[in-house]
Design an enzyme around this catalytic site. Structure first.
Site, PDB file in Angstrom:
ATOM      1  N   GLY A   1       2.064   5.691   4.418  1.00  0.00           N
ATOM      2  CA  GLY A   1       1.040   6.309   5.254  1.00  0.00           C
ATOM      3  C   GLY A   1      -0.289   5.583   5.240  1.00  0.00           C
ATOM      4  N   SER A   2      -0.365   4.456   4.543  1.00  0.00           N
ATOM      5  CA  SER A   2      -1.645   3.724   4.474  1.00  0.00           C
ATOM      6  C   SER A   2      -1.944   2.975   5.769  1.00  0.00           C
ATOM      7  CB  SER A   2      -1.623   2.736   3.300  1.00  0.00           C
ATOM      8  OG  SER A   2      -0.603   1.773   3.467  1.00  0.00           O
ATOM      9  N   GLY A   3      -0.916   2.686   6.559  1.00  0.00           N
ATOM     10  CA  GLY A   3      -1.126   1.952   7.801  1.00  0.00           C
ATOM     11  C   GLY A   3      -0.612   0.520   7.760  1.00  0.00           C
ATOM     12  N   LYS A   4       0.199   0.195   6.744  1.00  0.00           N
ATOM     13  CA  LYS A   4       0.705  -1.180   6.593  1.00  0.00           C
ATOM     14  C   LYS A   4       1.436  -1.661   7.841  1.00  0.00           C
ATOM     15  CE  LYS A   4       3.347  -0.208   3.132  1.00  0.00           C
ATOM     16  NZ  LYS A   4       3.072   1.223   3.185  1.00  0.00           N
TER      17      LYS A   4
ATOM     18  N   SER B   1       6.165  -1.814  -1.991  1.00  0.00           N
ATOM     19  CA  SER B   1       6.262  -2.738  -3.133  1.00  0.00           C
ATOM     20  C   SER B   1       5.335  -2.282  -4.264  1.00  0.00           C
ATOM     21  CB  SER B   1       5.959  -4.179  -2.709  1.00  0.00           C
ATOM     22  OG  SER B   1       4.824  -4.284  -1.897  1.00  0.00           O
TER      23      SER B   1
ATOM     24  N   GLY C   1       0.838  -1.195   0.000  1.00  0.00           N
ATOM     25  CA  GLY C   1       0.000   0.000   0.000  1.00  0.00           C
ATOM     26  C   GLY C   1       0.867   1.238   0.000  1.00  0.00           C
TER      27      GLY C   1
END
Length: 319
Positions: free
Chosen positions: A156-159, A227, A153
């Site tokens: 900043g998406s929270g992965k 990725s 993701g």
């Protein structure tokens, strides 16, 4: 059968899976070292990865120039690694068994061509060593199946947050785990890599290899990396056996990720202080059919982690 080669008994073709070769790049998208392509020699087609060029050839002066990749119409000398040994001759001896074309695995377009020089010595001297304790034995000792849970993701998406919670829950369940985080790995194993497309490809290639080794060790390895390219995520999936790879798309709109900007990276990218930043001046190729889709606009991090755990159970990675 198709692709087989008949030779005179007193003059057999050499067989190898690693070569030095001249490569002519024929596509507007640059060659990405480490990315899996297809290579066709005669009627035989197999997987290939191309190393960073040893040098690029100036077509006017024939001077050898340093290069990290090859652009459209550029010629360079590179090492090639195939996914299986092939019979061949050096191009200087036989054009039919010494020439090849390179094909994009996704589009099936021809993107390059070249001439084989010689087999690398390590192609003949390195052999697979059988071991007594295998993956099945390690998995049996751990009392669970091994696998890769790959979180992808935008920044900043929270992965990382979700992956951390998932690992904590798995640890509580007695699952042996390890978490590979993009930032952490760049402090050591990948500290020599930047953020160009070519470096991003190599970044994921290395992590795919490491995660594959950890699966062989019987672990459930959680991988949290942007990725950005589908081809490299596909490479990571192909590194392990069917059913051992779970792709989790942590889906957050760009404007929301940029609004969060926990590390201040989007602000730097917008100000021109940070180049090749995913979502701003470098592309992100979202998964087309992820194994798990996490909508961070609808789920909290805790709920997202529970969603992932449930998916691991439904897919047989957890009892």
């Amino acid at each position: 059968s198709r692709g087989d080669l008949m030779c005179a008994g007193d003059a057999p073709a050499e067989v190898a899976d690693q070569f030095e070769a001249h490569v002519v790049w024929m596509h507007e998208d640059e060659m990405l070292p480490g990315r899996p392509y297809l290579l066709k020699v005669g009627t035989r087609t197999m997987g290939v990865t191309i190393a960073h060029p040893k040098y690029r050839v100036d077509v006017n002066s024939l001077e050898h120039l340093a290069a990290n990749t090859l652009e459209l119409n550029e010629i360079g000398v590179c090492n090639l690694s195939l996914d299986r040994p092939i019979p061949f001759d050096a191009y200087a001896d036989n054009r039919d068994t010494g020439s090849f074309v390179i094909i994009d695995k996704r589009t099936q377009n021809t993107v390059g061509a070249g001439m084989l020089h010689f087999a690398l010595r390590r192609s003949h001297n390195i052999h697979w060593q059988d071991v007594r304790v295998d993956k099945a034995a390690r998995a049996d000792q751990n009392n669970h199946q091994p696998g890769v849970v790959w979180f992808t993701g935008l920044s900043g998406s929270g992965k990382s947050t979700i992956a951390n919670i998932v690992e904590s829950k798995l640890h509580t369940l007695g699952v042996r785990t390890y978490l590979l985080d993009g930032d952490n790995v760049r402090h050591g194993l990948n500290r020599d890599l930047g953020f160009t497309d070519a470096d991003r490809v190599e970044n994921i290639r290395r992590i795919a290899e490491v995660s594959g080794l950890m699966v062989d060790a019987g672990l459930v390895v959680l991988v949290s990396f942007i990725s950005p390219f589908r081809a490299e995520r596909r490479l990571a999936r192909e590194r392990v056996e069917a059913g051992e790879f779970i792709e989790v798309h942590v889906d957050t709109p760009l404007d929301i990720a940029e609004e969060r900007d926990p590390k201040g990276l989007y602000a730097k990218a917008r100000a021109g202080e940070l180049t090749n930043f995913t979502g701003i001046d470098s592309p992100y190729e979202a998964p087309e059919s992820p194994d798990v889709h996490v909508d961070t606009m609808a789920l909290t991090a805790e709920e997202a982690a529970d969603h992932v755990i449930a998916a691991l159970r439904s897919k047989g990675l957890l009892d």
